[in-house]
Design a protein around this motif. Structure first.
Motif, mmCIF file in Angstrom:
data_model
loop_
_atom_site.group_PDB
_atom_site.id
_atom_site.type_symbol
_atom_site.label_atom_id
_atom_site.label_comp_id
_atom_site.label_asym_id
_atom_site.label_seq_id
_atom_site.Cartn_x
_atom_site.Cartn_y
_atom_site.Cartn_z
ATOM 1 N N LYS A 237 -31.253 18.683 49.466
ATOM 2 C CA LYS A 237 -30.246 19.758 49.389
ATOM 3 C C LYS A 237 -30.451 20.605 48.142
ATOM 4 C CE LYS A 237 -26.630 17.476 52.035
ATOM 5 N NZ LYS A 237 -25.324 16.840 51.994
ATOM 6 N N GLY B 100 -19.837 -0.270 51.076
ATOM 7 C CA GLY B 100 -21.022 0.082 50.310
ATOM 8 C C GLY B 100 -21.208 -0.863 49.139
ATOM 9 N N ASN C 59 -15.697 7.958 44.668
ATOM 10 C CA ASN C 59 -16.767 7.099 44.189
ATOM 11 C C ASN C 59 -16.417 6.313 42.927
ATOM 12 O OD1 ASN C 59 -18.677 7.885 46.236
ATOM 13 N ND2 ASN C 59 -18.731 9.853 45.213
ATOM 14 N N THR D 196 -31.838 6.356 49.744
ATOM 15 C CA THR D 196 -31.813 7.341 50.834
ATOM 16 C C THR D 196 -30.830 8.477 50.531
ATOM 17 O OG1 THR D 196 -30.199 5.970 51.998
ATOM 18 C CG2 THR D 196 -32.517 5.713 52.630
ATOM 19 N N GLN D 197 -29.712 8.136 49.877
ATOM 20 C CA GLN D 197 -28.752 9.167 49.503
ATOM 21 C C GLN D 197 -29.324 10.077 48.420
ATOM 22 O OE1 GLN D 197 -25.725 6.174 48.639
ATOM 23 N NE2 GLN D 197 -24.363 7.172 50.132
ATOM 24 N N LEU D 198 -30.068 9.500 47.480
ATOM 25 C CA LEU D 198 -30.717 10.309 46.450
ATOM 26 C C LEU D 198 -31.723 11.282 47.060
ATOM 27 C CD1 LEU D 198 -31.374 7.808 43.511
ATOM 28 C CD2 LEU D 198 -29.865 9.794 43.511
ATOM 29 N N GLU D 199 -32.490 10.791 48.034
ATOM 30 C CA GLU D 199 -33.463 11.663 48.709
ATOM 31 C C GLU D 199 -32.756 12.820 49.407
ATOM 32 O OE1 GLU D 199 -35.789 9.218 51.328
ATOM 33 O OE2 GLU D 199 -36.519 7.978 49.668
ATOM 34 N N GLU D 200 -31.642 12.520 50.064
ATOM 35 C CA GLU D 200 -30.868 13.562 50.753
ATOM 36 C C GLU D 200 -30.318 14.583 49.753
ATOM 37 O OE1 GLU D 200 -29.875 15.387 54.126
ATOM 38 O OE2 GLU D 200 -30.903 13.455 54.076
ATOM 39 N N MET D 201 -29.809 14.095 48.626
ATOM 40 C CA MET D 201 -29.298 15.001 47.592
ATOM 41 C C MET D 201 -30.422 15.865 47.038
ATOM 42 S SD MET D 201 -26.762 12.206 45.770
ATOM 43 C CE MET D 201 -26.539 13.061 44.249
ATOM 44 N N VAL E 262 -25.346 4.776 44.324
ATOM 45 C CA VAL E 262 -26.017 5.725 45.206
ATOM 46 C C VAL E 262 -27.312 5.076 45.685
ATOM 47 C CG1 VAL E 262 -27.013 8.024 45.395
ATOM 48 C CG2 VAL E 262 -25.012 7.654 43.948
ATOM 49 N N LEU E 263 -27.480 4.999 46.979
ATOM 50 C CA LEU E 263 -28.658 4.374 47.555
ATOM 51 C C LEU E 263 -29.854 5.326 47.487
ATOM 52 C CD1 LEU E 263 -26.950 2.872 50.722
ATOM 53 C CD2 LEU E 263 -27.535 1.691 48.603
ATOM 54 N N ARG F 266 -19.301 3.642 42.726
ATOM 55 C CA ARG F 266 -20.131 3.488 43.917
ATOM 56 C C ARG F 266 -21.592 3.696 43.538
ATOM 57 N NH1 ARG F 266 -18.473 3.772 49.080
ATOM 58 N NH2 ARG F 266 -16.602 4.947 48.530
#
Length: 194
Positions: free
Chosen positions: A189, A18, A152, A181-186, A178-179, A176
């Protein structure tokens, strides 16, 4: 959840894959010069049959069948995220684990940190997950230790010895990134919870 420390080089590569935000400080013992810098460290992992692995093995006259895989490490200035990483600040490592104890072995590297030449380094993992790497260059010896504090956040410390003793020490802390796309996923949730 308890942190699972990587205990093989390929596990370490995978856990490192990453983009990392790296803050590094270097102290030179032979002068009053000290350096610090911010950069992005980009790690990509590849399997044992990847052409980069095979090529580096062949250059070093090593049987590619003994390699477990590899990784590329690229650095870029933290403010240059729109630019591709500079290939002059990149390295490819190939893991050759000890067949009797995969917690130790050696790696092939297309260019070293200290001297920009191909190099072979030795490594071992302590029982607490600390990775120690020792590398002999033409005119220097390097030792680096790296370990994960969390999944991380990781730390690296290193020393470089010249013929006349320790020449420099460095410390790096790496978080690490955070991309998007990962922010959108978080966010999805979080929105599902509220």
């Amino acid at each position: 959840m308890l942190l699972q420390h990587p205990m093989t080089m390929m596990d370490f590569f995978r856990k490192s894959e990453g983009v990392w935000y790296s803050e590094r400080t270097v102290h030179h013992f032979d002068s009053t010069i000290n350096e610090s810098g911010l950069s992005n460290l980009i790690v990509q992992v590849f399997g044992p049959n990847d052409p980069k692995v095979v090529e580096l093995c062949e250059i070093n006259k090593t049987d590619p069948a003994t390699a477990s895989g590899g990784a590329s490490f690229m650095w870029q200035d933290n403010l240059d995220t729109d630019q591709e990483p500079n290939p002059n600040y990149a390295a490819v490592l190939v893991d050759i684990p000890n067949s009797d104890n995969p917690r130790q072995g050696y790696f092939l590297r297309n260019r070293g940190y200290v001297e920009g030449i191909p190099v072979i380094g030795r490594y071992h993992f302590a029982t607490d997950g600390v990775l120690t790497i020792e590398t002999e260059y033409e005119r220097n010896q390097g030792q680096e230790r790296a370990w994960f504090i969390t999944d991380n956040f990781r730390v690296r410390v290193s020393t470089v010895k010249m013929l006349n003793g320790v020449n420099l020490m460095s410390y790096a802390s790496e978080r690490r990134c955070v991309l998007p796309t990962q922010l959108e996923e978080m966010d999805k949730k979080y929105q599902a919870i509220i």
